[in-house]
Design an enzyme around this catalytic site. Structure first.
Site, PDB file in Angstrom:
ATOM      1  N   HIS A  61      -6.780   7.010  -2.553  1.00 53.53           N
ATOM      2  CA  HIS A  61      -7.899   5.903  -1.678  1.00 53.53           C
ATOM      3  C   HIS A  61      -6.871   4.931  -1.270  1.00 53.53           C
ATOM      4  CE1 HIS A  61      -5.299   3.113  -3.991  1.00 53.53           C
ATOM      5  NE2 HIS A  61      -6.154   2.093  -3.474  1.00 53.53           N
ATOM      6  N   ASP A  62      -6.125   4.777  -1.446  1.00 55.18           N
ATOM      7  CA  ASP A  62      -5.415   4.494  -0.171  1.00 55.18           C
ATOM      8  C   ASP A  62      -3.884   5.386   0.640  1.00 55.18           C
ATOM      9  OD1 ASP A  62      -5.899   1.512   0.816  1.00 55.18           O
ATOM     10  OD2 ASP A  62      -5.422   0.942  -1.127  1.00 55.18           O
TER      11      ASP A  62
ATOM     12  N   HIS B 291       0.986  -1.172  -0.257  1.00 54.96           N
ATOM     13  CA  HIS B 291       0.135   0.337  -0.116  1.00 54.96           C
ATOM     14  C   HIS B 291       1.083   1.188   0.262  1.00 54.96           C
ATOM     15  CE1 HIS B 291      -2.914  -3.384   1.592  1.00 54.96           C
ATOM     16  NE2 HIS B 291      -3.561  -2.370   0.721  1.00 54.96           N
TER      17      HIS B 291
END
Length: 522
Positions: free
Chosen positions: A252-253, A212
């Protein structure tokens, strides 16, 4: 239904609405409720991905506002910057010259995931070739970067190589190019300088996790761009929806700690407390993204440093855009996977043959919300549908990150959320097989049926067979080692038996000698 046929006429509309709600709910689809993986590893994988740690109760779903623009104006302060755990840092001091802002492991359960290393936004020394201001510029692109960007809309785009040639700054370079391609600066009425500054700040707030990280964000954005080129998707989404989709993919992350929401809940992390154990990370990503974008726009004295890509939007349009971006980010929560997939399939009949009906002119706001959710979901978990080399790299990275979490859970005495990812026993092939079987396969089959993406399904099938072959190879090796171990064990037992027999013979011989000696004396 007897009640519907024989009941009062005024109840008919209400019953119709109730039936429609049930038909569009995951509880109406038994195929998503009855699956039971046969092997323990797959069962643990599925359970860990779709079950959060301590969720309970009922909450208003994000789509209730996202699909009803009339309700947006009733939300108090919906156009204001979100409240962060700490005051959002000024965008001029959040960029990290190394490109990623924290180490790959969280050192304690209570460590804040919003802490980032700070350095001046300008210049970005990690970029080998920059413009005169020190920022990356599409007017002066390094040849190695340019060679890759020429294929930015191909499904086999190599984002891992872009990570290497940009010194871990793929999101800024690829983002500038893709956002320009889709005319996002024009849609948002902002300059490319603001877009560039914004991308630099967003990328600096991604951590250097194995999976991530900003490369994953760039990968999801690239997949989003690929999907947006589909005739079906392009006809359904207007330029603002396209911009929204790309922005959601980019943030989004953001600020992901390398640990999942269940870990944060189990460790009573401040984010879990803040978001009531519900969609913890997804809520934080959306809030952090907007906090960095609009929360620090006090740089009007020097517009060249501004990062607020929404500054030119009117209040009502900004609220709509903001709500839509948030809804897409929240859709990446895997605990809602089957709910989103079920609603998409029900609305578009997107299984089997190519989806029929629902032409662009017939799409309702609710339909568009479902399409954007499905788009970002597929982009977010596109690894099994990428070419094999990329699929392998991402599989190794996610396994490493999950194993790191398991190590920390053991060290802190927390519940191990994903026993599948124990460093001593982890099987990457088996975890990939399980993920494709229970998540990716139906997802991409439905998405392909709707938008015509044969590359995704073809790659997924090839990758699935590869992982099957790898698992079979591992099992053969394990069986061979077991047999060899058994043979060694049997040989050892035979040797021990022979030694024992020889020892017995020596004892008997000594006893015989003793008996003979005694007899002689007598």
């Amino acid at each position: 239904m007897a009640i519907k046929e024989n009941g009062p006429s005024f109840l008919a509309p209400t019953l119709e609405k109730a039936i429609d709600i049930l038909k569009n709910s995951e509880i109406f689809l038994p195929q998503f409720q009855s699956f039971k993986p046969e092997d323990q590893i797959t069962s643990e994988l599925v359970s860990s991905l779709i079950n959060s740690s301590k969720q309970s109760g009922v909450r208003r779903m994000s789509h209730e506002a996202a699909s009803n623009k009339s309700s947006l104006s009733l939300q108090a302060n919906s156009n204001s910057a979100p409240t962060a755990l700490q005051p959002p840092p000024s965008p001029s001091i959040t960029a990290n010259s190394a490109g990623n802002s924290s180490s790959s492991s969280t050192t304690s359960a209570s460590q804040s995931v919003t802490t980032t290393a700070t350095a001046n936004l300008l210049p970005l020394n990690s970029i080998a070739t920059t413009s005169s201001t020190g920022q990356p510029s599409l007017s002066n692109v390094p040849s190695a970067v340019q060679a890759l960007l020429e294929h930015q809309l191909d499904w086999n785009f190599n984002v891992i190589e872009l990570e290497r040639v940009t010194s871990k700054r793929p999101l800024t370079w690829l983002g500038m190019s893709i956002l320009r391609h889709f005319n996002v600066p024009s849609t948002l009425q902002c300059s490319e300088t603001v877009i560039r500054n914004w991308l630099a700040v967003i990328e600096a707030n991604y951590h250097d996790n194995p999976y991530h990280n900003s490369t994953h964000a760039a990968d999801v954005m690239q997949a989003t761009a690929f999907f947006l080129r589909s005739k079906r998707i392009a006809a359904a989404l207007d330029p603002m929806d396209q911009a929204i989709s790309l922005i959601a993919a980019i943030i989004h992350d953001i600020d992901h700690p390398g640990r999942n929401s269940a870990f944060l809940c189990n460790s009573s992390h401040q984010l879990a407390i803040l978001y009531n154990d519900i969609s913890v990370l997804e809520s934080h990503h959306a809030a952090r993204g907007f906090s960095l974008t609009v929360g620090g726009d006090g740089l009007k004295s020097n517009p060249e440093h501004s990062v607020n890509i929404f500054a030119a939007l009117g209040p009502e349009l900004y609220r709509d855009v903001r709500q839509s971006v948030i809804d897409m980010v929240l859709a990446t929560d895997m605990t809602k996977h089957f709910e989103h997939l079920a609603k998409f399939i029900q609305n578009f009949n997107a299984v089997g043959a190519a989806a029929e009906g629902a032409n662009a002119g017939d799409l309702t706001p609710e339909n568009i919300v479902l399409i954007k959710r499905m788009l970002i979901k597929c982009a977010d978990v596109s690894n099994p549908a990428r070419p094999l080399k990329l699929c392998q790299t991402w599989a190794e990275r996610i396994s490493t990150e999950y194993c790191d979490q398991t190590d920390e859970e053991k060290r802190l005495g927390l519940k191990v959320v994903m026993p599948t990812f124990d460093r001593a026993t982890c099987s990457i092939p088996k975890s990939q097989i399980g993920f494709i079987d229970y998540f990716a396969n139906d997802l991409f089959e439905a998405w392909h049926s709707f938008g015509d993406f044969p590359e995704t399904v073809d790659n997924m099938n090839l990758n699935y067979q590869y992982w099957k072959d790898q698992q079979a190879l591992l099992e053969r090796k394990a069986k061979k080692l077991s047999l060899e171990s058994t043979k060694v064990s049997e040989a050892d037992e035979d040797e021990e038996a022979a030694e024992a027999e020889e020892a017995d013979k020596e004892i008997f011989a000594e006893e015989d000698e003793g008996s003979s000696s005694v007899s002689a004396k007598l």
